[in-house]
Each structure stands twice: as C-alpha cells, then as structure tokens.
Enzyme design. Structure first.
Site, PDB file in Angstrom:
ATOM      1  N   LYS A 197       0.850  -1.213   0.000  1.00  0.00           N
ATOM      2  CA  LYS A 197       0.000   0.000   0.000  1.00  0.00           C
ATOM      3  C   LYS A 197       0.878   1.253   0.000  1.00  0.00           C
ATOM      4  O   LYS A 197       1.935   1.260  -0.621  1.00  0.00           O
ATOM      5  CB  LYS A 197      -0.988  -0.049   1.172  1.00  0.00           C
ATOM      6  CG  LYS A 197      -1.817  -1.348   1.156  1.00  0.00           C
ATOM      7  CD  LYS A 197      -3.021  -1.325   2.061  1.00  0.00           C
ATOM      8  CE  LYS A 197      -3.763  -2.654   1.926  1.00  0.00           C
ATOM      9  NZ  LYS A 197      -4.999  -2.692   2.702  1.00  0.00           N
ATOM     10  N   HIS A 217      -8.643  -2.906  -6.480  1.00  0.00           N
ATOM     11  CA  HIS A 217      -8.551  -2.985  -5.018  1.00  0.00           C
ATOM     12  C   HIS A 217      -9.650  -2.103  -4.410  1.00  0.00           C
ATOM     13  O   HIS A 217      -9.950  -1.031  -4.929  1.00  0.00           O
ATOM     14  CB  HIS A 217      -7.168  -2.536  -4.536  1.00  0.00           C
ATOM     15  CG  HIS A 217      -6.938  -2.905  -3.101  1.00  0.00           C
ATOM     16  ND1 HIS A 217      -7.475  -2.165  -2.074  1.00  0.00           N
ATOM     17  CD2 HIS A 217      -6.286  -3.930  -2.540  1.00  0.00           C
ATOM     18  CE1 HIS A 217      -7.150  -2.736  -0.929  1.00  0.00           C
ATOM     19  NE2 HIS A 217      -6.431  -3.812  -1.177  1.00  0.00           N
ATOM     20  N   GLU A 254     -11.578  -9.939  -1.454  1.00  0.00           N
ATOM     21  CA  GLU A 254     -11.214  -9.124  -0.296  1.00  0.00           C
ATOM     22  C   GLU A 254     -12.482  -8.467   0.260  1.00  0.00           C
ATOM     23  O   GLU A 254     -12.854  -7.372  -0.183  1.00  0.00           O
ATOM     24  CB  GLU A 254     -10.198  -8.059  -0.706  1.00  0.00           C
ATOM     25  CG  GLU A 254      -8.888  -8.636  -1.221  1.00  0.00           C
ATOM     26  CD  GLU A 254      -7.727  -7.668  -1.008  1.00  0.00           C
ATOM     27  OE1 GLU A 254      -6.766  -8.073  -0.341  1.00  0.00           O
ATOM     28  OE2 GLU A 254      -7.797  -6.526  -1.470  1.00  0.00           O
ATOM     29  N   GLY A 286      -7.922  -4.371   6.900  1.00  0.00           N
ATOM     30  CA  GLY A 286      -7.335  -3.435   7.854  1.00  0.00           C
ATOM     31  C   GLY A 286      -8.121  -3.345   9.154  1.00  0.00           C
ATOM     32  O   GLY A 286      -7.893  -2.452   9.966  1.00  0.00           O
ATOM     33  N   SER A 302      -7.076  -8.986   6.390  1.00  0.00           N
ATOM     34  CA  SER A 302      -6.554  -9.324   7.721  1.00  0.00           C
ATOM     35  C   SER A 302      -5.975 -10.740   7.797  1.00  0.00           C
ATOM     36  O   SER A 302      -6.167 -11.440   8.793  1.00  0.00           O
ATOM     37  CB  SER A 302      -7.629  -9.120   8.797  1.00  0.00           C
ATOM     38  OG  SER A 302      -7.985  -7.749   8.867  1.00  0.00           O
TER      39      SER A 302
HETATM   40  P1  13P Z   1      -4.942  -6.140   5.494  1.00  0.00           P
HETATM   41  O1  13P Z   1      -4.198  -7.458   5.414  1.00  0.00           O
HETATM   42  O2  13P Z   1      -4.131  -5.055   6.135  1.00  0.00           O
HETATM   43  O3  13P Z   1      -6.312  -6.313   6.056  1.00  0.00           O
HETATM   44  O4  13P Z   1      -5.140  -5.648   3.975  1.00  0.00           O
HETATM   45  C1  13P Z   1      -5.676  -6.493   3.044  1.00  0.00           C
HETATM   46  C2  13P Z   1      -5.522  -5.906   1.680  1.00  0.00           C
HETATM   47  O5  13P Z   1      -6.149  -4.916   1.359  1.00  0.00           O
HETATM   48  C3  13P Z   1      -4.534  -6.521   0.782  1.00  0.00           C
HETATM   49  O6  13P Z   1      -4.641  -5.991  -0.498  1.00  0.00           O
END
Ligand code: 13P
Length: 253
Positions: free
Chosen positions: A12, A97, A168, A174, A214
C-alpha cells in the site's frame, strides 16, 4: 487440480524507498528456499518498483504494481501505464482494489479497461473484489459479487491464463476481522463456479483465487487449508518480513 499457491504482499502507501528495498531483501533472504513450492509476490509503491524488481531479478520471486492506468498512453499527468510498469520489471498488477474503488471512485468500466491494458502490456492481473459490511449483513453479497465479476466478461480463455482473482471483503480489510474459512470458501467456490459457467471448466480449475483481508500468521494456515483458497493477498502483515514469511510458511503445511 494443481494450483500452486500465491502469497502476495501489498505494501500500500507504506515504506520509504530505503525501507522498501530492505523489506524486499529481508523477504527474499527469509524465503528463498521456499520459492519452488509457492509463488511469492511483492507489491511495493510505484516509486520502488524498479529497485525492488532489480533486487528480485534472477530469483523466482515476482514484483507487482498496485494499480495501472486505463489508458495506453497520453497526456494524463500523474498516471502510470501498464507498459511502464512492465518496463520497470514488474510482472503483476492489482486491479480493482477496494481502496481504489472506494477512495478513487473506480468504476467497473474503468477496471475492465485497466485489465485490457495490463494484459496487452504482458502483465498478469490480480482482480480484486468483495462486498462492504452493509451488503454482507443484508445478505446480498453474492449478487453484489456477481456484478463485480461481470467486469471480467469478454476476456478469452487464453487471456484468463494471466488473470488471478482476489476476494477481499471490505469489512475485513485493515480491521483485524477476517472472514472465517467457511465464509471465504463459500465465496471462492461460488466464483469458481461462475468461471466454469462463463469461461470454461478448465479455466475454472486453473484460475487462482486468493483471499485477502486481515490475513495474519495466526489465521493463514486455516484459511489456506480450504480447497478453493489458492493463496493470500496480505496488507498490514506484509510490512514485516517475519510475519509475511510466517504466512508463506503457513501455506506450505
Ligand atoms: P490487510 O491485510 O491489512 O487487512 O489488507 C488487506 C488488503 O487490502 C490486501 O490488499
């Protein structure tokens, strides 16, 4: 069914260039003996791509970008094209995403164009999708996901060789809250069925469907043990080489 697992770390908008380089080196050092058994992909910010792909050149590790333009080239200040990404040494790109969809208002039409540009540039696409909390709670998540999958219509069986899916659920990103393995498996199997009905049974068997949201060392083995979960797209836990390595190791048990 013989799908090699893929574990991807999406960094990110984190890390300076020096930190990103160090992280890629640490991940490589910790995991170089595992790369035959599992595909490992590092997805740093754009500014780090050339350096990170240079570090991983001549290794089995892959480098990817987090986004690409829906245009081939042109006067689009601030945009980065798929062929630029390819020329920087990357071989994958994330498209769709949830953070791009939600904060930058990316539409399904734009995402379809982005996939086209990426495939034309020789990149492999990881198409991300997933429902927000209110849709999950109201129970309409399959219809919502179906709508997102329609973005993938019109690509040939051959083009699907370069397409990976990543489920996702937005409510799990997150938040520290992950879909449990049955919830994830249900959606993955549903998507594989959709591919079988809309592309081909062979493509459905060959396409990797990753889970993201997560994923941590503590829950990775459980999620990755499910028959239709072919890997993980990891956010926060990929920012430390040791926790990313623990997730890769969990994919091998
Ligand atoms: P997290 O693993 O921090 O929840 O993020 C997932 C994500 O968006 C991966 O692209």
């Amino acid at each position: 069914m013989n799908r090699k697992k893929l574990i991807a770390g999406n960094h990110k908008m984190y890390t300076t260039l020096a930190e990103g380089i160090q992280l890629a080196k640490d991940v490589h050092n910790l995991l170089k003996s595992k790369a035959e058994q599992v595909d490992i992909l590092i997805i740093p910010p754009f500014t780090h791509l050339f350096a990170v792909s240079g570090i991983l050149k001549n290794t089995p590790f892959f480098t990817g970008a987090q986004n690409c333009s829906s245009e081939k080239e042109g006067a689009y200040t601030g945009e980065i094209s798929a062929s630029m990404i390819h020329s920087a040494g990357a071989s994958f790109v994330l498209v769709g995403h949830s953070e791009r969809r939600n904060y930058f208002n990316e539409t399904e039409e734009q995402l379809h164009q982005k996939i086209k540009q990426a495939l034309n540039a020789g990149l492999q696409v990881i198409f991300c999708f997933g429902e927000p909390l209110e849709i999950r709670e109201a129970g309409g998540y399959k219809t919502y996901i179906l709508n997102q999958l329609h973005t993938l219509k019109g690509f040939s069986g051959e083009e699907w060789n370069a397409i990976t899916l990543a489920y996702e659920p937005v409510w799990a990103i997150g938040t520290g809250k992950n879909a449990d393995k049955e919830q994830a498996q249900e959606v993955h199997a549903f998507c594989r069925q959709w591919i079988s009905e809309n592309i081909s049974a062979e493509t459905a068997q060959n396409t990797r469907i990753l889970y993201g949201g997560s994923v941590k060392p503590e829950n990775a083995a459980d999620l990755l043990s499910m028959p239709d979960i072919d890997g993980a797209l990891v956010g926060g836990a990929s920012l430390q080489a040791s926790s990313f390595a623990a997730i890769v190791n969990a994919s091998l048990v």
